[in-house]
Design a protein around this motif. Structure first.
Motif, PDB file in Angstrom:
ATOM      1  N   HIS A 141       3.449  -6.321 -14.743  1.00 24.08           N
ATOM      2  CA  HIS A 141       2.524  -5.460 -15.464  1.00 24.08           C
ATOM      3  C   HIS A 141       3.238  -4.632 -16.530  1.00 24.08           C
ATOM      4  O   HIS A 141       2.576  -4.008 -17.366  1.00 24.08           O
ATOM      5  CB  HIS A 141       1.770  -4.547 -14.491  1.00 24.08           C
ATOM      6  N   TYR A 172       6.107  -2.935  -4.321  1.00 24.85           N
ATOM      7  CA  TYR A 172       4.694  -3.245  -4.102  1.00 24.85           C
ATOM      8  C   TYR A 172       4.366  -4.712  -4.355  1.00 24.85           C
ATOM      9  O   TYR A 172       3.214  -5.115  -4.244  1.00 24.85           O
ATOM     10  CB  TYR A 172       3.822  -2.358  -4.994  1.00 24.85           C
ATOM     11  N   HIS A 235       2.409   0.406  -2.855  1.00 20.83           N
ATOM     12  CA  HIS A 235       1.369   0.230  -3.873  1.00 20.83           C
ATOM     13  C   HIS A 235       1.855   0.726  -5.231  1.00 20.83           C
ATOM     14  O   HIS A 235       2.786   1.538  -5.326  1.00 20.83           O
ATOM     15  CB  HIS A 235       0.093   0.985  -3.491  1.00 20.83           C
ATOM     16  N   ALA A 236       1.228   0.224  -6.290  1.00 26.80           N
ATOM     17  CA  ALA A 236       1.418   0.723  -7.651  1.00 26.80           C
ATOM     18  C   ALA A 236       0.030   0.936  -8.236  1.00 26.80           C
ATOM     19  O   ALA A 236      -0.764  -0.002  -8.293  1.00 26.80           O
ATOM     20  CB  ALA A 236       2.202  -0.281  -8.497  1.00 26.80           C
ATOM     21  N   SER A 237      -0.236   2.165  -8.655  1.00 26.24           N
ATOM     22  CA  SER A 237      -1.570   2.443  -9.189  1.00 26.24           C
ATOM     23  C   SER A 237      -1.550   3.545 -10.240  1.00 26.24           C
ATOM     24  O   SER A 237      -2.550   4.201 -10.476  1.00 26.24           O
ATOM     25  CB  SER A 237      -2.511   2.851  -8.044  1.00 26.24           C
ATOM     26  N   ASN A 239      -0.977   3.322 -13.582  1.00 24.82           N
ATOM     27  CA  ASN A 239      -1.497   2.991 -14.904  1.00 24.82           C
ATOM     28  C   ASN A 239      -2.957   2.564 -14.824  1.00 24.82           C
ATOM     29  O   ASN A 239      -3.382   1.900 -13.869  1.00 24.82           O
ATOM     30  CB  ASN A 239      -0.656   1.870 -15.533  1.00 24.82           C
ATOM     31  N   LYS A 240      -3.719   2.924 -15.828  1.00 23.95           N
ATOM     32  CA  LYS A 240      -5.144   2.631 -15.858  1.00 23.95           C
ATOM     33  C   LYS A 240      -5.376   1.124 -15.761  1.00 23.95           C
ATOM     34  O   LYS A 240      -4.775   0.330 -16.478  1.00 23.95           O
ATOM     35  CB  LYS A 240      -5.760   3.169 -17.156  1.00 23.95           C
ATOM     36  N   ILE A 242      -4.614  -0.823 -13.336  1.00 26.21           N
ATOM     37  CA  ILE A 242      -3.596  -1.546 -12.565  1.00 26.21           C
ATOM     38  C   ILE A 242      -3.535  -0.995 -11.147  1.00 26.21           C
ATOM     39  O   ILE A 242      -3.366   0.209 -10.945  1.00 26.21           O
ATOM     40  CB  ILE A 242      -2.206  -1.441 -13.226  1.00 26.21           C
ATOM     41  N   ALA A 243      -3.701  -1.870 -10.179  1.00 26.20           N
ATOM     42  CA  ALA A 243      -3.543  -1.518  -8.766  1.00 26.20           C
ATOM     43  C   ALA A 243      -2.926  -2.718  -8.073  1.00 26.20           C
ATOM     44  O   ALA A 243      -3.519  -3.798  -8.023  1.00 26.20           O
ATOM     45  CB  ALA A 243      -4.884  -1.158  -8.133  1.00 26.20           C
ATOM     46  N   ILE A 244      -1.714  -2.546  -7.591  1.00 22.54           N
ATOM     47  CA  ILE A 244      -0.963  -3.664  -7.018  1.00 22.54           C
ATOM     48  C   ILE A 244      -0.554  -3.318  -5.599  1.00 22.54           C
ATOM     49  O   ILE A 244      -0.006  -2.236  -5.346  1.00 22.54           O
ATOM     50  CB  ILE A 244       0.289  -3.990  -7.854  1.00 22.54           C
ATOM     51  N   VAL A 245      -0.794  -4.220  -4.682  1.00 24.70           N
ATOM     52  CA  VAL A 245      -0.306  -4.103  -3.313  1.00 24.70           C
ATOM     53  C   VAL A 245       0.219  -5.474  -2.890  1.00 24.70           C
ATOM     54  O   VAL A 245      -0.247  -6.499  -3.377  1.00 24.70           O
ATOM     55  CB  VAL A 245      -1.409  -3.645  -2.335  1.00 24.70           C
ATOM     56  N   ASP A 269       6.343   4.846  -4.426  1.00 27.75           N
ATOM     57  CA  ASP A 269       5.489   3.662  -4.254  1.00 27.75           C
ATOM     58  C   ASP A 269       4.952   3.524  -2.830  1.00 27.75           C
ATOM     59  O   ASP A 269       4.244   2.567  -2.530  1.00 27.75           O
ATOM     60  CB  ASP A 269       6.269   2.380  -4.588  1.00 27.75           C
TER      61      ASP A 269
END
Length: 348
Positions: A141, A172, A235-237, A239-240, A242-245, A269
């Motif tokens: 991302h 994540y 998790h990474a969340s 940035n608008k 973007i949500a990563i797990v 994270d």
């Protein structure tokens, strides 16, 4: 590399590949012949197979060392590595025709978890060419090859001038990025600052996570077990959009059998812990974090233009001191450190 199977064809002088799944169950060899390159076997259904001698030798204990090389054992390190950090010249990696420079680079990463590439032209183009020669650049991302300044273009502390404690990246992801690289292209001072590295700050930090885990296991075996067995969410969340797990929860320390395999450690994270596991996990995490922060385990150095650092993100944690001014950094992630096409070269 196994055997080459051929079957007689109705067309003179040609052969077709025989599928092993179509061979009869009672097939057996009926004749053998030898050439300088291989052993040829005549089978009961009339097809022939050719087996290179080098491959046959590799089937016996120790026989694969000559053909494939032998993995060099990992060497755990602490702050004393500053006396002789592993490095290879850029020209040796990029130009040397026998790829010995690449072999030395990948061996350094295998043994120590990191290596410098010195004498690299201080341009994004040269840096990207170096990293692509090692293996494919991983697109995330953040993009692929990155070239940035601390402008908060992305909601990530890497895009600031703040100090960062030792951590690993992409915790994540189901499979965190294997290799990571940084190349400082420039560092300009703010107005009225003294033009020295010390004034600008930004020293880089590496910590051998496998060495830290080994110390934790020796000094606090119960804490080691907690961090090895307690699965926590990542998790990474920031940035608008973007949500990563990852596909499941993962522990801080992962093993492959009895061998250390991976460290995931980035408190920014980490998700919410299970209520009934939180107390023991935080107790273990405090001990782990204290070991990471021991001065004897920290390797501090100053990045400079022309000196690329490449490290194993599954093993080596990285961080930095706060800095003033504008730093331009380029680099990239790659996939698994063991998947790259150059990995076999490290066994030379």
């Amino acid at each position: 590399m196994g055997s080459q199977l051929t079957a007689p064809s109705r067309t003179s002088g040609s052969a077709i590949t025989a599928s092993a799944l179509n061979l009869p169950e009672d097939i057996h060899p009926v004749n053998f012949s030898e050439t300088q390159q291989h052993l040829e076997v005549q089978w009961s259904d009339s097809h022939k197979s050719q087996h290179p001698w080098s491959w046959l030798e590799s089937c016996f204990d120790g026989g694969n060392v000559e053909q494939f090389g032998q993995d060099h054992p990992r060497s755990l390190w602490n702050s004393s590595i500053e006396n002789s950090p592993p490095e290879v010249p850029f020209d040796a990696v990029m130009i040397e025709p026998n790829e010995q420079g690449m072999a030395n680079l990948t061996r350094n990463i295998r043994v120590h978890g990191f290596s410098f590439v010195i004498g690299t032209p201080p341009t994004p183009e040269a840096t990207e060419a170096l990293l692509e020669k090692i293996g494919p650049i991983r697109t995330t991302h953040y993009g692929g090859f990155y070239d940035f300044i601390p402008d908060l273009a992305l909601a990530d502390t890497a895009y600031t001038n703040l100090a960062l404690p030792a951590h690993t990246d992409t915790t994540y992801f189901t499979e965190p990025s294997g290799l990571q690289a940084f190349h400082l292209l420039s560092h300009s001072a703010p107005p009225n600052a003294k033009p020295t590295d010390e004034a600008l700050g930004g020293q880089s930090l590496l910590v051998d996570g496998f060495n830290a885990a080994t110390i934790l296991k020796k000094e606090f075996p119960d804490a080691f077990e907690v961090l090895r067995t307690t699965r926590i969410p990542w998790h990474a969340s920031g940035n608008k959009g973007i949500a990563i797990v990852p596909d499941q929860t993962y522990p801080v320390i992962e093993q492959d059998g009895d061998e250390l395999a991976k460290v995931r450690w980035n408190n920014d994270d980490r998700g919410i812990l299970d209520l009934f596991e939180a107390d023991k996990w935080y107790s273990a995490a405090r001990k782990w974090n204290a070991i990471l922060r021991r001065r004897t385990n920290e390797y501090w150095f100053q990045l400079t233009p022309g000196r690329v650092v490449i490290f194993d993100n599954w093993r080596v944690l990285h961080g930095r001191a706060a800095f003033e001014g504008i730093r331009r950094i380029c680099g990239a992630y790659s996939r698994s450190h063991s998947e790259g096409p150059k990995q076999r070269l490290s066994r030379r």
